[in-house]
Design an enzyme around this catalytic site. Structure first.
Site, short mmCIF file in Angstrom:
data_model
loop_
_atom_site.label_atom_id
_atom_site.label_comp_id
_atom_site.label_asym_id
_atom_site.label_seq_id
_atom_site.Cartn_x
_atom_site.Cartn_y
_atom_site.Cartn_z
N GLY A 13 0.83 -1.21 0.00
CA GLY A 13 0.00 0.00 0.00
C GLY A 13 0.86 1.25 0.00
N ARG A 16 0.04 5.63 -1.82
CA ARG A 16 -0.67 6.80 -1.30
C ARG A 16 -0.30 6.97 0.17
NH1 ARG A 16 -6.29 6.28 -1.10
NH2 ARG A 16 -6.46 4.14 -1.84
N VAL A 65 -3.44 -7.57 -1.34
CA VAL A 65 -2.91 -8.33 -0.19
C VAL A 65 -3.91 -9.35 0.36
CG1 VAL A 65 -1.23 -6.59 0.57
CG2 VAL A 65 -3.56 -6.55 1.50
N TYR A 156 -12.55 -2.38 11.99
CA TYR A 156 -11.22 -1.75 11.90
C TYR A 156 -10.44 -1.96 13.21
CZ TYR A 156 -7.73 1.84 10.76
OH TYR A 156 -6.56 2.51 10.50
N ALA A 158 -10.85 -4.25 15.49
CA ALA A 158 -10.49 -5.67 15.65
C ALA A 158 -9.32 -6.04 14.75
CB ALA A 158 -11.70 -6.55 15.35
#
Ligand code: NDP
Length: 247
Positions: A13, A16, A65, A156, A158
């Site tokens: 990632g 950005r 991913v 998110y 978790a």
């Protein structure tokens, strides 16, 4: 400045936001940098141009991913062309907020698969290569959300709490083989990711010392520290970078 001269670094990632800032920091330090992304071709092209400004070898490569086969293929390509990676930054991440009672299983799975399973797949493939060299540094990009829950973010939070667990267990398992595994837990950072997050402005203003968002570079500098030999005695650590938000 800390040098990454002999390093082969993978940043997931990295086209950005925080990942791009990390990629530029590592390239600036002399590393060979392989950046992966999902599907934003425009950001990938921009990042390719930005990385071309550095003398180091750089490459920008699509790789979802959440797809183990794609991850395995990318690490095989990296190993064939550049040698075993010495640095992995598990940065790829996504956010799909929604109140718990309205959250769909798809929203749950997409966030867990990207933020947690994706980091596991990349760590697995990188570690297998790093073990050949008996050395490496892995930095996972977690979040303050793992330590403090916010409404609308059970998936998110978790995923990031899971990533911290993965960090600690992997550090224990791989440490004696010369591979350090650490995490950063950033606070609110000025990237595309938080565009759809509501009402964080007051919190940032009231509870951070500076009253502003972090810049991606401020997070990237700490990630680079953990990925460097300067942090040679740091393992299994989660470093909060939030200007006091959770203090
Ligand atoms: P951005 O949304 O700016 O960038 C996200 C990056 O992840 C992009 O390069 C994107 O690729 C990539 N990505 C997303 N999904 C996948 C996938 N399935 N496979 C491969 N790559 C993927 O996010 P940030 O820079 O803000 O976030 C980086 C990390 O930092 C994330 O893990 C995030 O959770 C964490 N973080 C961010 C905070 C913030 O306030 N911004 C705070 C705390 C943590 P593409 O461009 O192709 O979509």
């Amino acid at each position: 400045m800390v040098s990454f001269q002999d390093d082969v670094a993978v940043v997931t990632g990295g086209t950005r936001g925080i990942g791009r800032a990390v990629a530029m920091r590592l390239a600036d330090g002399g590393a060979t940098v392989i950046v992966t992304y999902h599907d934003d071709e425009e950001a990938a092209e921009q990042t390719t141009e930005m990385l071309a400004a550095y003398p180091a070898a750089t490459r920008v490569e699509p790789c979802d991913v959440t797809n183990f086969n794609e991850v395995a293929a990318v690490f095989e390509m990296i190993s064939d062309r550049y040698g075993s990676p010495t640095v992995l930054i598990n940065n790829a991440g996504t956010m799909e907020n929604g109140l718990l009672v309205r959250m769909t299983p798809e929203q749950w799975h997409n966030v867990i698969e990207t933020n947690l399973s994706g980091a596991f797949y990349c760590t697995r493939e990188a570690a297998r290569l790093m073990l050949r060299n008996r050395g490496g540094r892995i930095v996972n990009v977690a979040s303050v959300a793992a330590q403090r829950g916010w409404a609308g973010q059970v998936n998110y939070a978790a995923s990031k709490a899971g990533l911290i667990g993965l960090t600690r267990a992997a550090a224990r398992e791989l440490g004696e083989k010369g591979i350090r595994v650490n995490a950063v837990a950033p606070g609110y950072t000025d990237t595309d990711l938080i565009e759809n997050t509501t009402s964080y402005e007051d919190e940032v203003e009231d509870y951070t010392a500076s009253g502003r968002l972090a810049t991606p570079k401020e997070i990237a500098d700490v990630i680079a520290f953990l990925a460097s030999e300067t942090a040679s005695y740091v393992n299994g650590e989660v470093l909060r970078v939030d200007d006091g938000l959770l203090s």
